[in-house]
Scaffold this motif. Structure first.
Motif, mmCIF file in Angstrom:
data_model
loop_
_atom_site.group_PDB
_atom_site.id
_atom_site.type_symbol
_atom_site.label_atom_id
_atom_site.label_comp_id
_atom_site.label_asym_id
_atom_site.label_seq_id
_atom_site.Cartn_x
_atom_site.Cartn_y
_atom_site.Cartn_z
ATOM 1 N N GLN A 138 -3.965 1.677 1.026
ATOM 2 C CA GLN A 138 -4.084 3.124 0.923
ATOM 3 C C GLN A 138 -4.982 3.498 -0.239
ATOM 4 O OE1 GLN A 138 -0.160 4.700 -0.567
ATOM 5 N NE2 GLN A 138 0.423 2.556 -0.311
ATOM 6 N N ILE A 145 -10.488 8.442 3.061
ATOM 7 C CA ILE A 145 -9.986 7.607 4.156
ATOM 8 C C ILE A 145 -11.120 7.240 5.115
ATOM 9 C CG2 ILE A 145 -8.378 7.484 6.097
ATOM 10 C CD1 ILE A 145 -6.509 9.333 4.520
ATOM 11 N N PHE A 163 -4.588 2.457 7.972
ATOM 12 C CA PHE A 163 -4.387 3.130 6.691
ATOM 13 C C PHE A 163 -2.898 3.406 6.580
ATOM 14 C CE2 PHE A 163 -3.991 6.844 3.955
ATOM 15 C CZ PHE A 163 -4.759 6.461 2.859
ATOM 16 N N GLN A 164 -2.244 2.805 5.586
ATOM 17 C CA GLN A 164 -0.789 2.832 5.502
ATOM 18 C C GLN A 164 -0.347 3.385 4.155
ATOM 19 O OE1 GLN A 164 1.876 1.290 7.789
ATOM 20 N NE2 GLN A 164 0.275 1.996 9.183
ATOM 21 N N ARG A 165 -0.298 4.696 4.049
ATOM 22 C CA ARG A 165 0.141 5.369 2.829
ATOM 23 C C ARG A 165 1.659 5.387 2.782
ATOM 24 N NH1 ARG A 165 -0.657 6.631 -2.317
ATOM 25 N NH2 ARG A 165 -0.861 8.831 -2.866
ATOM 26 N N ILE A 170 2.931 11.302 1.036
ATOM 27 C CA ILE A 170 1.992 11.930 1.969
ATOM 28 C C ILE A 170 2.300 13.418 2.105
ATOM 29 C CG2 ILE A 170 1.016 11.889 4.285
ATOM 30 C CD1 ILE A 170 2.052 9.048 4.596
ATOM 31 N N TYR A 175 -1.979 14.183 5.508
ATOM 32 C CA TYR A 175 -1.765 13.524 6.802
ATOM 33 C C TYR A 175 -2.710 14.079 7.860
ATOM 34 C CZ TYR A 175 0.815 11.182 10.544
ATOM 35 O OH TYR A 175 1.167 10.385 11.611
ATOM 36 N N GLN A 178 -5.968 12.411 7.254
ATOM 37 C CA GLN A 178 -5.886 11.033 7.745
ATOM 38 C C GLN A 178 -6.050 10.974 9.255
ATOM 39 O OE1 GLN A 178 -2.344 8.830 6.595
ATOM 40 N NE2 GLN A 178 -2.432 7.579 8.452
ATOM 41 N N TYR A 197 1.632 4.935 9.303
ATOM 42 C CA TYR A 197 1.982 5.139 7.897
ATOM 43 C C TYR A 197 2.975 4.061 7.493
ATOM 44 C CZ TYR A 197 6.358 7.199 9.669
ATOM 45 O OH TYR A 197 7.556 7.409 10.300
ATOM 46 N N GLU A 198 3.258 3.983 6.200
ATOM 47 C CA GLU A 198 4.233 3.025 5.703
ATOM 48 C C GLU A 198 5.557 3.745 5.452
ATOM 49 O OE1 GLU A 198 4.935 0.005 1.940
ATOM 50 O OE2 GLU A 198 2.913 0.179 2.795
ATOM 51 N N ASN A 210 5.842 -1.048 8.226
ATOM 52 C CA ASN A 210 4.637 -0.383 8.724
ATOM 53 C C ASN A 210 4.910 0.179 10.110
ATOM 54 O OD1 ASN A 210 3.389 -3.079 7.132
ATOM 55 N ND2 ASN A 210 2.583 -1.092 6.542
ATOM 56 N N TYR A 309 -4.876 -1.199 -2.868
ATOM 57 C CA TYR A 309 -5.144 0.146 -3.368
ATOM 58 C C TYR A 309 -6.621 0.341 -3.698
ATOM 59 C CZ TYR A 309 -0.230 1.450 -3.959
ATOM 60 O OH TYR A 309 1.090 1.790 -3.743
#
Length: 608
Positions: A138, A145, A163-165, A170, A175, A178, A197-198, A210, A309
């Protein structure tokens, strides 16, 4: 602005802009497709890379290309200002079926690189092999992004990325940005952003997972709201993993648990939506996580990612930080097409495997059923294995569950004067489980002629001092095997003493995404190892000290000679267990890069 660091600040009328550039080129990285049809066109990339893994965008030079059986559009390319450290070559073709590689070389700068293997066939296969970073990590600024996906596609040269924020961080607006970037960068046949997302609960609520969507513009259902978030949609939260499983159980969502900032708790598992788990990332290699899934009799495959990161999905390096230790992992997926549905269908079917970041080609089947499959038989299953390495292979191990059935030793022999010292293991079965190894090798009645490092991925890892009689180092790692190669001039009675101490990470407390301030990682003294030996003794066999905790071990041995880069074999299991038998393969190269294939699950029906 204090332009010269003198402490004198002067006002400026315009907003300052800074350019972050790569360092000096250290190597050339050549990326090619892992499979191709003879006669059909494809593209390759050549990246000039600095010691941090960045594109060396200041590099200028001419690079010669060659490849037996590969027709290249150009046999020489130029890196100029517009290149940005990466050059793509379109219109390449394989002229004949077989295994091929492309070699890049700049003799003036003494830079070189060899591509991953290309397996060429005469006709199209049912499934093609695609590479990606589903857990690409992320970036804080959502407007970057798009750059995140562009790096994955244009610099790392991977086929898909996620992409795993972390969801408590978030915002609704972020979002939406994204989701727009995911749609805009979706190019079927070339590149697939995986929406998602995470889900980032604490371990007591299930740990980090995830979440991947097979459709764009899906709703965000967080594990919880950070204090900075507007609580208007707090009633949609899924605070515990059981609630997350329930919400997604009958959907087309794919979920993968991992060991990252907060380790997933594998006592909770939903087989409907959890086909695989992540076992390698910049956080380290977590074979204990793999083993736990097998011990729990879960039918799960294995994947890798970067979880970074730095905005470099697909080829991330750890950087000079306390909680990243190695370069990012990769996921290989056998898919019928390079589309969002194709990639996630391959993941759902467990036609995936993990690597430590290199593009090893792995094909494993049982009685013709490929990795990830499940079938029943009353006969002894025959497991077929084909591996084509990204470099020389050291060993290929076939497992049934946690029992090793067969090991294909690839080295043709051992060196007479090259000693290898390796260390491995982690501090604990959770997140931030690194180990700091400080060591010394001392030689008596002989001399050290040369020293080479093995997988010193972190820039914190360095050889501190080296002379003809001793070498000392400080090293940071987590889980994977690293070490040194020492060329020693001496006789059988030449003395070699290896001494290592380790400090293990004992606490991993950090602020809530930076909002609460940093809380330091702490360390605890752990192992003290001393291995006295001689060249003559090592010729009789390795000296290994098992330290008893999470695979921590130290090995001193005569270095195995590099083996071939491919192997193909079959093994008939004459004693399968009644019930489910997971057959999987672990690949180790001479440079300690690895791959772990997803199992084939064979339901053996025993006779009455």
């Amino acid at each position: 602005v204090d332009a010269d660091g003198s402490g004198d600040f002067v006002p400026i009328s315009e907003r300052p802009e800074f350019s972050v550039i790569g360092g000096d080129a250290l190597r050339l990285v050549v990326v090619a497709p892992s499979d191709a049809v003879a006669g059909e066109e494809f593209r390759i990339s050549v990246k000039a890379e600095d010691r941090w893994g960045n594109p060396a965008n200041m590099y200028r030079g001419n690079v010669r290309l060659r490849g037996s059986g590969v027709a290249l559009r150009a046999d020489e390319i130029e890196f100029d200002e517009a290149s940005g450290g990466v050059v793509w070559i379109d219109g390449c073709r394989i002229t004949e079926a077989g295994e091929h590689r492309v070699v890049a070389r700049d003799d003036d700068a003494d830079l070189g690189g060899v591509s991953n293997p290309i397996i060429a066939t005469e006709t199209e296969s049912q499934f093609k092999l695609y590479w990606g970073d589903p857990h690409g990590g992320q970036v804080v600024d959502p407007y970057k992004i798009g750059d995140f996906f562009a790096y994955a596609r244009d610099v790392a040269g991977i086929h898909f990325a996620g992409f795993q924020r972390n969801d408590p961080a978030i915002t609704t607006g972020a979002y939406e940005v994204q989701q727009e970037a995911e749609r805009d960068n979706y190019k079927p046949g070339r590149f697939v952003p995986i929406p998602g997302y995470e889900w980032s609960a604490t371990t007591d609520r299930g740990g980090h997972h995830n979440v991947y969507f097979r459709r764009f513009d899906q709703d965000l259902r967080r594990s919880g709201h950070g204090a900075h978030l507007d609580p208007w949609d707090v009633d949609t939260d899924l605070p515990h993993v059981r609630e997350m499983h329930t919400a997604f159980r009958y959907s087309d969502v794919v979920v993968t648990p991992h060991v990252g900032g907060v380790a997933a708790d594998l006592q909770y598992h939903e087989p409907q939506i959890e086909p695989a788990l992540e076992i390698t990332s910049t956080h380290g290699q977590f074979e204990w996580f793999l083993r736990e899934s097998i011990e729990r009799n879960y039918k799960m495959g294995f994947i890798g990612g970067s979880d970074c990161y730095t905005g470099r999905p697909g080829d991330d390096q750890p950087g000079h930080q306390l909680r990243r230790y190695q370069k990012g992992g990769l996921t290989a997926v056998y898919a019928s097409e390079l589309t969002l549905d194709g990639v996630l269908a391959g993941m759902k079917a467990r036609r995936v495997y993990a690597t430590s970041g290199v593009r090893i080609v792995a094909m494993v089947s049982a009685d013709g059923h490929m990795m990830g499959s499940e079938y029943s038989t009353s006969s002894s299953p025959e497991i077929s294995v084909k591996i084509v390495g990204a470099g020389p292979l050291e060993k290929v191990e076939l497992f049934r569950g946690l029992e090793m059935l067969h090991c294909e030793e690839m080295s043709p022999g051992r060196s007479a004067n090259r000693v290898r010292v390796t260390w491995e293991g982690a501090s604990r079965e959770t997140s931030y489980s690194g180990v700091v190894w400080d060591g010394t090798v001392t030689v008596s009645d002989g001399s050290i002629r040369n020293v080479e490092k093995i997988r010193f991925d972190s820039p914190r890892s360095e050889v501190d001092e080296a002379s003809d009689s001793s070498v000392s180092w400080s090293y940071w790692g987590c889980g994977y095997t690293s070490g040194l190669l020492l060329d020693i001039d001496g006789m059988d009675d030449t003395g070699i003493e290896v001494a290592l101490t380790s400090d293990v990470i004992a606490s991993s407390q950090y602020g809530d995404h930076g909002r609460d301030g940093a809380r330091r990682i702490t360390f605890a003294s752990a192992d003290q190892v001393r291995v006295p030996t001689t060249l003559g003794s090592l010729a009789d066999g390795p000296r290994r000290v098992d330290l008893g905790q999470l695979d921590r071990a130290v090995t001193v041995e005569m270095a195995p000679a590099p083996g071939p880069d491919r192997v193909e074999f079959s093994v008939v299991d004459d004693s399968p267990r009644p019930g489910i038998n997971p057959y999987w393969v672990r690949v180790t190269q001479s440079d300690m890069e690895k791959a772990w294939t997803s199992p084939v699950f064979v339901d053996f029906v025993a006779g009455v």
